[in-house]
Design a protein around this motif. Structure first.
Motif, PDB file in Angstrom:
ATOM      1  N   VAL A  32       0.883  -1.219  -0.043  1.00 55.53           N
ATOM      2  CA  VAL A  32      -0.014   0.006  -0.052  1.00 55.53           C
ATOM      3  C   VAL A  32       0.986   1.174   0.130  1.00 55.53           C
ATOM      4  O   VAL A  32       1.833   1.252   0.763  1.00 55.53           O
ATOM      5  CB  VAL A  32      -1.045   0.202   1.126  1.00 55.53           C
ATOM      6  CG1 VAL A  32      -1.625   1.288   1.345  1.00 55.53           C
ATOM      7  CG2 VAL A  32      -1.994  -1.201   1.286  1.00 55.53           C
ATOM      8  N   PHE A  33       0.841   2.280  -1.000  1.00 54.77           N
ATOM      9  CA  PHE A  33       1.408   3.100  -0.966  1.00 54.77           C
ATOM     10  C   PHE A  33       0.933   4.379  -0.272  1.00 54.77           C
ATOM     11  O   PHE A  33      -0.337   4.607  -0.363  1.00 54.77           O
ATOM     12  CB  PHE A  33       1.864   3.766  -2.508  1.00 54.77           C
ATOM     13  CG  PHE A  33       2.389   2.645  -3.091  1.00 54.77           C
ATOM     14  CD1 PHE A  33       3.864   2.593  -3.092  1.00 54.77           C
ATOM     15  CD2 PHE A  33       2.024   1.691  -3.951  1.00 54.77           C
ATOM     16  CE1 PHE A  33       4.650   1.646  -3.556  1.00 54.77           C
ATOM     17  CE2 PHE A  33       2.795   0.818  -4.706  1.00 54.77           C
ATOM     18  CZ  PHE A  33       4.035   0.800  -4.581  1.00 54.77           C
ATOM     19  N   LEU A  59       3.688  -1.219   3.778  1.00 56.54           N
ATOM     20  CA  LEU A  59       3.452   0.207   3.738  1.00 56.54           C
ATOM     21  C   LEU A  59       4.776   0.817   2.887  1.00 56.54           C
ATOM     22  O   LEU A  59       5.694   0.953   3.715  1.00 56.54           O
ATOM     23  CB  LEU A  59       3.153   0.913   4.931  1.00 56.54           C
ATOM     24  CG  LEU A  59       2.027   0.221   5.840  1.00 56.54           C
ATOM     25  CD1 LEU A  59       1.958   0.843   7.179  1.00 56.54           C
ATOM     26  CD2 LEU A  59       0.713   0.311   4.943  1.00 56.54           C
ATOM     27  N   SER A  60       4.525   1.522   1.947  1.00 64.56           N
ATOM     28  CA  SER A  60       5.603   2.186   1.221  1.00 64.56           C
ATOM     29  C   SER A  60       5.455   3.432   0.937  1.00 64.56           C
ATOM     30  O   SER A  60       4.343   4.007   0.475  1.00 64.56           O
ATOM     31  CB  SER A  60       5.941   1.216   0.114  1.00 64.56           C
ATOM     32  OG  SER A  60       6.438   0.019   0.279  1.00 64.56           O
ATOM     33  N   SER A  61       6.423   4.352   0.942  1.00 61.98           N
ATOM     34  CA  SER A  61       6.505   5.714   0.671  1.00 61.98           C
ATOM     35  C   SER A  61       6.083   5.756  -0.863  1.00 61.98           C
ATOM     36  O   SER A  61       6.954   5.426  -1.747  1.00 61.98           O
ATOM     37  CB  SER A  61       7.454   6.466   0.989  1.00 61.98           C
ATOM     38  OG  SER A  61       7.578   7.793   0.323  1.00 61.98           O
ATOM     39  N   ALA A  79       8.699   5.148  -4.053  1.00 63.80           N
ATOM     40  CA  ALA A  79       8.400   4.276  -5.194  1.00 63.80           C
ATOM     41  C   ALA A  79       8.773   5.149  -6.506  1.00 63.80           C
ATOM     42  O   ALA A  79       9.194   4.569  -7.328  1.00 63.80           O
ATOM     43  CB  ALA A  79       6.957   3.912  -5.334  1.00 63.80           C
ATOM     44  N   ARG A  80       8.541   6.481  -6.579  1.00 68.82           N
ATOM     45  CA  ARG A  80       8.794   7.479  -7.550  1.00 68.82           C
ATOM     46  C   ARG A  80      10.320   7.270  -7.854  1.00 68.82           C
ATOM     47  O   ARG A  80      11.098   7.166  -8.776  1.00 68.82           O
ATOM     48  CB  ARG A  80       8.399   8.551  -7.579  1.00 68.82           C
ATOM     49  CG  ARG A  80       6.834   8.384  -7.768  1.00 68.82           C
ATOM     50  CD  ARG A  80       6.206  10.091  -7.909  1.00 68.82           C
ATOM     51  NE  ARG A  80       4.750  10.053  -8.002  1.00 68.82           N
ATOM     52  CZ  ARG A  80       4.172  10.127  -6.636  1.00 68.82           C
ATOM     53  NH1 ARG A  80       4.602  10.552  -5.698  1.00 68.82           N
ATOM     54  NH2 ARG A  80       2.695  10.050  -6.642  1.00 68.82           N
ATOM     55  N   ASP A 127       4.967   5.695 -10.963  1.00 68.14           N
ATOM     56  CA  ASP A 127       3.926   6.703 -10.532  1.00 68.14           C
ATOM     57  C   ASP A 127       2.553   5.973  -9.917  1.00 68.14           C
ATOM     58  O   ASP A 127       1.745   5.748 -10.580  1.00 68.14           O
ATOM     59  CB  ASP A 127       3.584   7.647 -11.841  1.00 68.14           C
ATOM     60  CG  ASP A 127       2.878   8.975 -11.462  1.00 68.14           C
ATOM     61  OD1 ASP A 127       2.523   9.092 -10.485  1.00 68.14           O
ATOM     62  OD2 ASP A 127       2.035   9.169 -12.324  1.00 68.14           O
ATOM     63  N   VAL A 128       2.774   6.078  -8.669  1.00 64.33           N
ATOM     64  CA  VAL A 128       1.612   5.396  -7.904  1.00 64.33           C
ATOM     65  C   VAL A 128       0.478   6.477  -7.432  1.00 64.33           C
ATOM     66  O   VAL A 128       0.958   7.516  -7.362  1.00 64.33           O
ATOM     67  CB  VAL A 128       2.060   4.630  -6.613  1.00 64.33           C
ATOM     68  CG1 VAL A 128       3.147   3.607  -7.069  1.00 64.33           C
ATOM     69  CG2 VAL A 128       2.738   5.732  -5.544  1.00 64.33           C
TER      70      VAL A 128
END
Length: 134
Positions: A9-10, A53-55, A59-60, A66-67
């Motif tokens: 989950v971003f 849980l990810s920032s 991720a970018r 591009d979430v």
């Protein structure tokens, strides 16, 4: 061959999301990076289920992804022991409720809340189990 997996989950704020998933829902933290300071990625366990849980910013930066944070293209589903009690505790703490506890098919009782980024989190209990406990 795939050996394991997780749902990622971003979020724009890993610490805030962690307060919800570990604090409010009670999932156990199993991994984080970096290990000190503000985390960019944290993994949590609920039985055999792994939630990460990810920032979104990481991720970018790291993966060029591009979430879209909080998009309702999915929901996370957690099975619980006493749906009405857990839903009440969450909403009493200010967690936004989407659907109050209600009976559904397959002997289930369901409710839906939103995490701090707006991701749908569905809570489910078996009605027969609730009757056995109560």
């Amino acid at each position: 061959m795939i050996t394991s997996g997780l749902v990622n989950v971003f979020t724009h704020d890993v610490t805030r999301a962690l307060a919800f998933y570990a604090g409010d829902l009670g999932l156990s933290e199993t991994f984080r990076t970096p290990t000190t300071g503000v985390p960019e990625h944290v993994e949590l366990s609920a039985g055999g289920f792994v939630l990460a849980l990810s920032s979104a910013e990481a991720a970018r930066r790291v993966h060029g992804m591009d979430v879209q944070v909080g998009a309702a293209a999915m929901s996370l589903v957690f099975w619980v022991d006493d749906l009405d009690v857990i839903y009440g505790e969450l909403t009493d703490r200010g967690v936004p409720g989407v659907t109050e506890p209600h009976d559904t098919g397959n002997d289930n009782r369901n409710a839906v809340v939103r995490d701090p980024d707006g991701t749908l989190v569905e809570l489910v209990a078996k009605r027969s189990r609730l009757n056995d406990v109560g």
